[in-house]
Write an enzyme that holds these catalytic residues in place. Sequence first.
Site, mmCIF file in Angstrom:
data_model
loop_
_atom_site.group_PDB
_atom_site.id
_atom_site.type_symbol
_atom_site.label_atom_id
_atom_site.label_comp_id
_atom_site.label_asym_id
_atom_site.label_seq_id
_atom_site.Cartn_x
_atom_site.Cartn_y
_atom_site.Cartn_z
ATOM 1 N N HIS A 175 0.285 -3.954 0.009
ATOM 2 C CA HIS A 175 0.793 -2.732 0.667
ATOM 3 C C HIS A 175 -0.126 -1.752 0.483
ATOM 4 O O HIS A 175 -0.459 -1.246 -0.749
ATOM 5 C CB HIS A 175 2.278 -2.343 0.217
ATOM 6 C CG HIS A 175 2.541 -1.213 0.891
ATOM 7 N ND1 HIS A 175 3.693 -1.282 1.689
ATOM 8 C CD2 HIS A 175 2.394 0.353 1.083
ATOM 9 C CE1 HIS A 175 4.063 0.185 2.357
ATOM 10 N NE2 HIS A 175 3.254 0.907 2.015
ATOM 11 N N HIS A 214 -2.724 1.723 2.606
ATOM 12 C CA HIS A 214 -3.195 2.649 3.538
ATOM 13 C C HIS A 214 -4.517 2.975 3.676
ATOM 14 O O HIS A 214 -4.974 4.012 3.101
ATOM 15 C CB HIS A 214 -2.188 3.918 3.520
ATOM 16 C CG HIS A 214 -0.960 3.892 3.608
ATOM 17 N ND1 HIS A 214 -0.049 3.850 4.813
ATOM 18 C CD2 HIS A 214 0.188 3.564 2.687
ATOM 19 C CE1 HIS A 214 1.275 3.602 4.432
ATOM 20 N NE2 HIS A 214 1.357 3.454 3.267
ATOM 21 N N GLN A 226 3.815 6.467 11.460
ATOM 22 C CA GLN A 226 4.030 7.441 10.367
ATOM 23 C C GLN A 226 4.916 8.630 10.456
ATOM 24 O O GLN A 226 5.680 9.242 9.516
ATOM 25 C CB GLN A 226 2.632 8.191 10.081
ATOM 26 C CG GLN A 226 2.599 9.094 8.743
ATOM 27 C CD GLN A 226 2.908 8.537 7.488
ATOM 28 O OE1 GLN A 226 2.101 7.978 6.761
ATOM 29 N NE2 GLN A 226 4.108 8.775 6.833
ATOM 30 N N HIS A 243 8.300 0.253 5.940
ATOM 31 C CA HIS A 243 8.538 1.298 4.781
ATOM 32 C C HIS A 243 10.126 1.344 5.013
ATOM 33 O O HIS A 243 10.527 1.901 5.811
ATOM 34 C CB HIS A 243 7.942 2.448 5.068
ATOM 35 C CG HIS A 243 6.436 2.739 4.763
ATOM 36 N ND1 HIS A 243 5.726 1.767 5.441
ATOM 37 C CD2 HIS A 243 5.627 3.230 3.892
ATOM 38 C CE1 HIS A 243 4.477 1.931 5.049
ATOM 39 N NE2 HIS A 243 4.277 3.033 3.967
ATOM 40 N N GLU A 278 12.323 4.792 1.409
ATOM 41 C CA GLU A 278 11.696 5.571 0.364
ATOM 42 C C GLU A 278 11.875 6.735 0.263
ATOM 43 O O GLU A 278 11.341 7.808 0.613
ATOM 44 C CB GLU A 278 10.031 5.462 0.970
ATOM 45 C CG GLU A 278 9.022 5.703 -0.075
ATOM 46 C CD GLU A 278 7.609 6.132 0.287
ATOM 47 O OE1 GLU A 278 7.228 5.933 1.622
ATOM 48 O OE2 GLU A 278 6.491 5.978 -0.287
ATOM 49 N N ASP A 312 -0.748 0.986 -2.511
ATOM 50 C CA ASP A 312 -0.356 1.736 -1.522
ATOM 51 C C ASP A 312 -1.258 2.846 -1.229
ATOM 52 O O ASP A 312 -1.637 3.154 -0.188
ATOM 53 C CB ASP A 312 0.999 2.421 -1.894
ATOM 54 C CG ASP A 312 1.793 3.066 -1.088
ATOM 55 O OD1 ASP A 312 1.342 3.037 0.032
ATOM 56 O OD2 ASP A 312 2.853 3.794 -1.356
HETATM 57 ZN ZN LIG Z 1 3.159 2.901 2.202
#
Ligand SMILES: [Zn+2]
Length: 428
Positions: A56, A58, A151, A209, A212, A308
Site C-alpha cells: 500500500h 502513494h 482521493q 481505503h 480510515e 503508505d
Molecule cells: Zn493510502
Amino acid sequence: MDLIFRKANLPDGRTGIDVGIEQDRIVAVESGLRAHAAQEIDAEGRLLSPPFVDAHFHLDAALSLGLLRMNRSGTLLEGIALWGELKPHLSQEAVVARALAYCDMAVAQGLLAIRSHVDVCDDRLLAVEALLEVKRRVAPYLDLQLVAFPQDGFYRSPNAEGNLLRALDLGVEVVGGIPHYERTMAEGSTSVRRLCEIAAERGLLVDMHCDESDDPYSRHIEQLAAEAKRLGLAGRVTGSHLTSMHSMDNYYVSKLLPLIAEAGVAAIANPLINITLQGRHDTYPKRRGMTRVPELMVAGVRVAFGHDCVMDPWYALGSADMLEVAHMAIHVGHLTALDAIEACYDAITTNGAEILHLDGYGIFPGARADAVLLQAADPFEAIRLKATRLIVMRAGKIVARTSEKFTALNLSHRPETVTLNFRPGSIA
Ligand SMILES: [Zn+2]
C-alpha cells in the site's frame, strides 16, 4: 549455473542452504549443491529473503514534502486538503522524476514490488499518465501495480466515476475507493457496491481505503466483505487501513472478523501512518489507530503492511524501508512474541506478494530470481536491526550492493569493532 549463493539462511528457518540461479530463475534450493557457477557468493549464514513487498503506497505524492506548505494539524483531512492545493501545480515531469527517485531508493532497500494508489480526481489524469510511464520504465527492476484511487470521493468529487473508468481503460489494474470520505455513510456504502461491481465486470482486483478514521461506527469493511461474497471475489479484494476497527465495540468485531475471513478479503495495515494520523482528536489516552492485526491474523485473514507515505502531505518521514514498517507494527500491535514477529515479516514479504497476485515470488526452484541478502541471520534479527541490504537481486541480476556495516571502536580492553548481530541465548 550463473550464480550460487552458498550457506544461506531462509525465512522459513532452513539454514546452510545453497541457492542456484540460471538466467532469471532460481533452479536449485538445497544444502551441499553439487554444481559450479560463474559467480559464487558465500552468504555465511545470512538471511537470503525474497524481496520486500509494499502492499500500500502513494507514489504520486511521494517526496513532495515541503511543496507549498506543511501539514500543521497532522490529520488525514488536512493532508487531503494540502494534496488538493498541490494538484493544480503538479507537472508530469516532476511526478515522474520524484517517483523514479523513490523507486531507486526502494531498490536499494530490497523493495521490488509496490502497489501504489494513484489519484484519479483530476480531469487531466496527470498522475495516472505519469505513473503508467514510471511503471513501464521501472518494469525491468520493480513490479509497480497501480490502483485507481478516487482521493476526493467517488461520489463527492464530480467527475470521479468517469475519471476512474478512464484510468482503468488506460491500464490501471486495481479498483480503489475511499468510502469513509464520501458525504454520508450511505453514499460510502453505495460507492463500495458500485466499485466492486466495476471490478467484477472487468475482472480486476479491488483495494479500498476503508474506514480510515477513529469512528467506531464506520462500517465499510463489513460492506466490502459482503460485496466480495455476493460477487464471488474471494482472494481478489483488500481493505486498506481499517483503522476504525481499533475503536470498534469488541462484540461487533467478534462478528466482523469471521465475516472478513469467510469472504476471503485481505487486510492491509499501514502502521507508520496509522499511528501518526489517527488519534489526533484524542486528548489522553490517545488511541493508536492501527487495525486489529493480531486478531485478524488469528481469524485467518491475510494481513500485509504498507508504507503508505514517504515525505508527502500525510507523513514527513520514511525511507522505503519495509523493515521499519514491520518494526513499527510490532510496537503498535503488541506483536512482540517471536512467532508474532515472524508473522510481521510475512506481512512485508509473502502476504503482500499474495495480495498483489505476484507470479513466481519466493525462494524455490522455478521462482524468478529476485532476492535480498541481509546482514542478519533470520527475520527476527532483520527486523530488530532494520538490517543492511547487502545484495539485491532482480531476475538473476544484482541491482544493488551495500558494504557490511561495522563501527570501529576505540575502547581499552574491548574489541575493535562492535557487532549488533546477537542471537537470543548466544551470550552465556
Ligand atoms: Zn493510502
